[in-house]
Design an enzyme around this catalytic site. Structure first.
Site, PDB file in Angstrom:
ATOM      1  N   ARG A  56       0.899  -1.128  -0.003  1.00  9.43           N
ATOM      2  CA  ARG A  56      -0.056   0.065  -0.177  1.00  9.43           C
ATOM      3  C   ARG A  56       0.841   1.188  -0.059  1.00  9.43           C
ATOM      4  O   ARG A  56       0.517   2.251  -0.431  1.00  9.43           O
ATOM      5  CB  ARG A  56      -0.845  -0.076   1.260  1.00  9.43           C
ATOM      6  CG  ARG A  56      -1.857   1.209   1.459  1.00  9.43           C
ATOM      7  CD  ARG A  56      -3.161   1.108   2.037  1.00  9.43           C
ATOM      8  NE  ARG A  56      -3.013   0.322   3.359  1.00  9.43           N
ATOM      9  CZ  ARG A  56      -2.605   0.692   4.510  1.00  9.43           C
ATOM     10  NH1 ARG A  56      -1.886   2.088   4.459  1.00  9.43           N
ATOM     11  NH2 ARG A  56      -2.206  -0.083   5.551  1.00  9.43           N
ATOM     12  N   TYR A 114     -15.637  16.163 -16.582  1.00  9.62           N
ATOM     13  CA  TYR A 114     -15.965  14.687 -16.613  1.00  9.62           C
ATOM     14  C   TYR A 114     -17.074  14.591 -15.519  1.00  9.62           C
ATOM     15  O   TYR A 114     -16.918  15.204 -14.584  1.00  9.62           O
ATOM     16  CB  TYR A 114     -14.943  13.968 -16.268  1.00  9.62           C
ATOM     17  CG  TYR A 114     -15.134  12.350 -16.180  1.00  9.62           C
ATOM     18  CD1 TYR A 114     -15.294  11.541 -17.079  1.00  9.62           C
ATOM     19  CD2 TYR A 114     -15.088  11.711 -14.722  1.00  9.62           C
ATOM     20  CE1 TYR A 114     -15.521  10.398 -16.831  1.00  9.62           C
ATOM     21  CE2 TYR A 114     -15.288  10.554 -14.658  1.00  9.62           C
ATOM     22  CZ  TYR A 114     -15.421   9.660 -15.758  1.00  9.62           C
ATOM     23  OH  TYR A 114     -15.806   8.423 -15.490  1.00  9.62           O
ATOM     24  N   ASP A 188      -6.475  17.980 -15.725  1.00 10.62           N
ATOM     25  CA  ASP A 188      -6.961  16.554 -15.955  1.00 10.62           C
ATOM     26  C   ASP A 188      -6.430  16.395 -17.508  1.00 10.62           C
ATOM     27  O   ASP A 188      -6.896  17.200 -18.302  1.00 10.62           O
ATOM     28  CB  ASP A 188      -8.467  16.479 -15.988  1.00 10.62           C
ATOM     29  CG  ASP A 188      -8.983  14.902 -16.101  1.00 10.62           C
ATOM     30  OD1 ASP A 188      -7.905  14.131 -16.887  1.00 10.62           O
ATOM     31  OD2 ASP A 188      -9.860  14.504 -15.652  1.00 10.62           O
ATOM     32  N   LYS A 213      -7.624   5.317 -19.842  1.00  7.52           N
ATOM     33  CA  LYS A 213      -8.252   5.688 -21.370  1.00  7.52           C
ATOM     34  C   LYS A 213      -6.948   5.350 -21.898  1.00  7.52           C
ATOM     35  O   LYS A 213      -6.383   4.246 -22.293  1.00  7.52           O
ATOM     36  CB  LYS A 213      -8.574   7.041 -21.080  1.00  7.52           C
ATOM     37  CG  LYS A 213      -9.505   7.160 -20.009  1.00  7.52           C
ATOM     38  CD  LYS A 213     -10.802   6.515 -20.249  1.00  7.52           C
ATOM     39  CE  LYS A 213     -11.832   6.432 -19.044  1.00  7.52           C
ATOM     40  NZ  LYS A 213     -12.269   7.803 -18.561  1.00  7.52           N
TER      41      LYS A 213
HETATM   42  C1  LIG Z   1     -12.611   8.306 -17.182  1.00 13.23           C
HETATM   43  C2  LIG Z   1     -12.234   9.718 -16.729  1.00 13.23           C
HETATM   44  C3  LIG Z   1     -11.928   9.973 -15.461  1.00 13.23           C
HETATM   45  C4  LIG Z   1     -12.058   8.947 -14.361  1.00 13.23           C
HETATM   46  O1  LIG Z   1     -11.445   7.801 -14.513  1.00 13.23           O
HETATM   47  P1  LIG Z   1     -11.472   6.399 -13.947  1.00 13.23           P
HETATM   48  O2  LIG Z   1     -10.317   5.832 -14.323  1.00 13.23           O
HETATM   49  O3  LIG Z   1     -12.869   5.912 -14.788  1.00 13.23           O
HETATM   50  O4  LIG Z   1     -11.888   6.542 -12.549  1.00 13.23           O
HETATM   51  C5  LIG Z   1     -11.609  11.390 -15.243  1.00 13.23           C
HETATM   52  N1  LIG Z   1     -11.660  12.240 -16.041  1.00 13.23           N
HETATM   53  C6  LIG Z   1     -11.609  12.020 -17.130  1.00 13.23           C
HETATM   54  C7  LIG Z   1     -11.474  13.090 -18.377  1.00 13.23           C
HETATM   55  C8  LIG Z   1     -12.122  10.718 -17.733  1.00 13.23           C
HETATM   56  O5  LIG Z   1     -12.201  10.413 -19.055  1.00 13.23           O
END
Ligand SMILES: *Cc1c(COP(=O)(O)O)cnc(C)c1O
Length: 397
Positions: A56, A114, A188, A213
């Site tokens: 962890r 998001y 992000d 992604k």
């Molecule tokens: C999918 C996504 C998230 C969240 O990510 P997870 O891996 O599903 O928790 C946050 N920001 C953006 C732009 C995303 O496409």
């Protein structure tokens, strides 16, 4: 040691006597690490010696991938960045915001984040007395006015390009404004990856990704990452990660590592395929508007060109059709898969109004162009003509 019984031998780890090194990153499936001596244990625990203790807190597979992602995010900038892998993109956002803010602080952010991020801010941080001010970052005078009037704003949190309309925010200007008012910045960078955009180079303090992604790229793991070159908050971030247990597991880290090898190739192909489709759709009689920053006619083209190396694989477009006809268009697609994710090697399609933005206020949706006739596509790395033909064929119906 006395001769052990069969059952005791079963329980013991046998030493790994292989002298050769693995060509590929091994998965360290272990919850803890043993110490050579109690002296070592004491030194590692009090930090005078480096070493792993408990997964962890850190794990060789996870740490290697975090270091690699930080290196890529700071690549060519002269900055020295560090990174922490987390259990998801959401936990990356949770961990960094929890580390930076306290009750009474405010977040300045955009309305078209998001969907999960907006909900996290309102439902989890809101309950801790950390509230949001939502503003459209295209209006920078208004943003400055808000910063001036609200010294309790401690964080600017943005996404560029934003989901699903791909509006861009000028990162250089945002970081300059933030520094002027003593505010921290988080971006992000999920839609771009560091191959396309490097917020740290524009003075942004923290970058987060949903590695689920493009960074993984193959749709087979859920994880996230926090990256920064600002050493002031490293301890605070690690503390939340360790105590809230938002760390990534070694198997998902390993899957990211696999995906990363082809990141540059994939982003080139995602981008060229998306541009090819955007160009075809731009002049199609059944298409009302196309949101793709690579088109010179796009209102965000200049900002995108300034801070993005390519224009990415995400595209959205509005059909000249009702909501019912828009949904029928999705069912006629044969190559593209209807799945609520993005950034995979195959082409994906989504109807934001009935899925990702279902719980977002209707007025806000209309304000940001998330209309019932809007389609979002994550363009894959297939043959470009196959993708174009699939969309044209579905539009014929
Ligand atoms: C999918 C996504 C998230 C969240 O990510 P997870 O891996 O599903 O928790 C946050 N920001 C953006 C732009 C995303 O496409």
């Amino acid at each position: 040691m006395k001769k052990l019984d069969f059952s005791s031998v079963c329980v013991r780890e046998f030493p790994d006597n292989i002298k050769t090194k693995p060509h590929q990153l091994p998965i360290y499936a272990t919850s803890s690490f043993h110490f050579e001596s109690i002296g070592d244990a004491v030194d590692i625990f009090n930090g005078t010696e480096t070493g792993h203790v408990y997964s962890r807190y850190g794990n060789p597979t996870v740490d290697v991938v975090a270091t690699k992602l930080a290196y890529l995010e700071a690549f060519g900038t002269g900055l020295e960045a560090y990174g922490y892998l987390t259990s998801s993109g959401m936990s990356a956002i949770y961990t960094v915001v929890q580390a930076l803010l306290k009750t009474g602080d405010r977040i300045l952010t955009q309305g078209n984040l998001y969907g999960g991020t907006t909900e996290l801010f309102l439902k989890v941080f809101g309950r801790q007395g950390i509230d949001c001010i939502f503003e459209n970052f295209s209006n920078l005078d208004k943003v400055e006015e808000i910063l001036k009037a609200n010294p309790i704003i401690k964080l600017i949190y943005v996404e560029t390009p934003a989901n699903p309309t791909l509006d861009c925010i000028d990162l250089e200007t945002i970081s300059t404004l933030a520094k002027k008012y003593g505010v921290l910045t988080v971006v992000d960078n999920t839609f771009c990856t560091p191959y396309i955009q490097q917020p740290l180079a524009h003075g942004i303090d923290f970058v987060i990704h949903s590695t689920t992604k493009y960074l993984n790229g193959h749709g087979n793991s859920i994880a996230g990452v926090i990256i920064s070159a600002n050493p002031d908050f490293k301890k605070a971030i690690f503390s939340v990660l360790k105590l809230a247990g938002t760390n990534c597991n070694p198997f998902d880290a390993w899957l990211i590592n696999n995906g990363l090898k082809t990141l540059a190739l994939r982003m080139e192909r995602h981008s060229s395929n998306a541009l090819a489709l955007a160009q075809v759709l731009e002049s199609h009689p059944k298409i009302q508007r196309v949101n793709y920053n690579g088109l010179p006619s796009n209102p965000f083209h200049q900002i995108a060109k300034k801070q993005m190396k390519l224009f990415g694989g995400m595209i959205s477009f509005a059909l000249d059709a009702s909501e019912k006809e828009t949904l029928q268009f999705i069912d006629r697609l044969q190559l593209a898969t209807n799945a609520p994710t993005l950034g995979d090697v195959d082409t994906l399609v989504l109807h934001p109004a009935t899925s990702s933005h279902l719980n977002v206020d209707k007025d806000i949706c209309m304000q940001y162009g998330i209309t019932p006739n809007l389609i979002r596509m994550s363009i894959g790395i297939e043959d470009p003509q196959n993708i174009i033909d699939d969309v044209l064929n579905a539009l014929e119906g």
